[in-house]
Design a protein around this motif. Structure first.
Motif, PDB file in Angstrom:
ATOM      1  N   GLN A 136     -67.682  -2.106 -46.238  1.00 44.44           N
ATOM      2  CA  GLN A 136     -69.047  -2.525 -45.933  1.00 44.44           C
ATOM      3  C   GLN A 136     -69.958  -1.324 -45.711  1.00 44.44           C
ATOM      4  O   GLN A 136     -71.113  -1.306 -46.165  1.00 44.44           O
ATOM      5  N   THR A 147     -79.498  -3.461 -43.185  1.00 46.07           N
ATOM      6  CA  THR A 147     -79.171  -4.663 -42.412  1.00 46.07           C
ATOM      7  C   THR A 147     -77.711  -4.686 -41.973  1.00 46.07           C
ATOM      8  O   THR A 147     -77.317  -5.537 -41.162  1.00 46.07           O
ATOM      9  N   VAL A 148     -76.892  -3.784 -42.503  1.00 43.70           N
ATOM     10  CA  VAL A 148     -75.449  -3.831 -42.260  1.00 43.70           C
ATOM     11  C   VAL A 148     -75.084  -3.347 -40.858  1.00 43.70           C
ATOM     12  O   VAL A 148     -74.056  -3.737 -40.305  1.00 43.70           O
ATOM     13  N   SER A 150     -76.050  -3.986 -37.812  1.00 46.67           N
ATOM     14  CA  SER A 150     -75.805  -4.999 -36.782  1.00 46.67           C
ATOM     15  C   SER A 150     -74.520  -5.761 -37.049  1.00 46.67           C
ATOM     16  O   SER A 150     -73.761  -6.074 -36.120  1.00 46.67           O
ATOM     17  N   SER A 151     -74.256  -6.054 -38.319  1.00 41.44           N
ATOM     18  CA  SER A 151     -73.022  -6.756 -38.674  1.00 41.44           C
ATOM     19  C   SER A 151     -71.793  -5.921 -38.336  1.00 41.44           C
ATOM     20  O   SER A 151     -70.800  -6.432 -37.798  1.00 41.44           O
ATOM     21  N   GLU A 154     -70.970  -5.905 -34.654  1.00 43.23           N
ATOM     22  CA  GLU A 154     -70.238  -7.102 -34.234  1.00 43.23           C
ATOM     23  C   GLU A 154     -68.755  -6.974 -34.589  1.00 43.23           C
ATOM     24  O   GLU A 154     -67.886  -7.338 -33.792  1.00 43.23           O
ATOM     25  N   ARG A 155     -68.475  -6.464 -35.770  1.00 38.63           N
ATOM     26  CA  ARG A 155     -67.078  -6.279 -36.167  1.00 38.63           C
ATOM     27  C   ARG A 155     -66.398  -5.233 -35.288  1.00 38.63           C
ATOM     28  O   ARG A 155     -65.206  -5.329 -35.008  1.00 38.63           O
TER      29      ARG A 155
END
Length: 218
Positions: A136, A147-148, A150-151, A154-155
């Motif tokens: 990712q 945008t990645v 924030s994702s 979380e991971r």
């Protein structure tokens, strides 16, 4: 576009290709390192060490190319932001592969044979998660997708939870002290790989022209 600008663009493309190559080696070698760890496959470890030698030669080459462009071209705005970002992430990529080697190097210790079923499952999940995070992060860099971040954060929280779960399993007394100590270091390596992926995603936020919520890590 004048000839000098065209040459500069070609040089930037060469730099980008080498950076993507580094990303690919981290993402591809992480599952191999886990397989080596769990199976005790020393042949896989030998392949990883060969790749490490390639990286050790590649990242100084990238830094030299970047510094050369900064001196000769005096870039500004987007181009300067890109080159500075490369200088920041290339050492992170090199350190990430060092962590991959650290995981794979424990193939020599035959740790996989002594793990409890639960600890083995957790290690496999940590590896899968770290690999996904790195793929990712690589996609985010290539696509300049801000945008990645924030994702991935979380991971990374999931990675922290897995780290805690593995630590608890190692402390359960079901494995020897030596195995528990070695696997504690492995757990730390996976956790740090996740953190590095997050830091790179934050650097992409800067590269894409926005300020990240917190300063990108090195």
């Amino acid at each position: 576009m004048n000839e000098n600008r065209e040459e500069f663009q070609r040089d930037l493309e060469r730099i980008e290709a080498k950076v993507i190559e580094l990303f690919a080696m981290v993402a591809e070698d992480l599952p191999r390192a886990t397989d080596a760890l769990l199976s005790g496959d020393n042949d896989a470890l030998a392949v990883l060490i060969e790749r490490e030698q390639i990286i050790d030669a590649l990242w100084p080459e990238i830094e030299e190319l970047v510094n050369r462009e900064i001196v000769l071209q005096a870039p500004v705005a987007v181009d300067l932001r890109y080159l500075l970002s490369v200088l920041r992430i290339v050492p992170v990529l090199e350190r990430a592969h060092d962590l991959v080697i650290s995981i794979g190097s424990r193939a020599n210790h035959s740790l996989g044979e002594e793990l409890t079923p639960r600890s083995r499952v957790i290690v496999e999940r940590m590896s899968e998660l770290a690999s996904a995070m790195w793929r990712q992060a690589a996609d985010a860099w290539y696509q300049r997708d801000k945008t990645v971040a924030s994702s991935l954060s979380e991971r990374d929280e999931e990675m922290d939870e897995l780290h805690s779960s593995l630590t608890a399993e190692l402390a359960s007394g079901q494995m020897s002290v030596q195995v528990a100590m070695e696997m504690a270091l492995v757990a730390r390596d996976y956790e740090r790989l996740g953190a590095h992926a997050v830091n790179i995603a934050r650097r992409v936020v800067y590269l894409a022209g926005s300020t990240p919520e917190s300063p990108p890590g090195s």
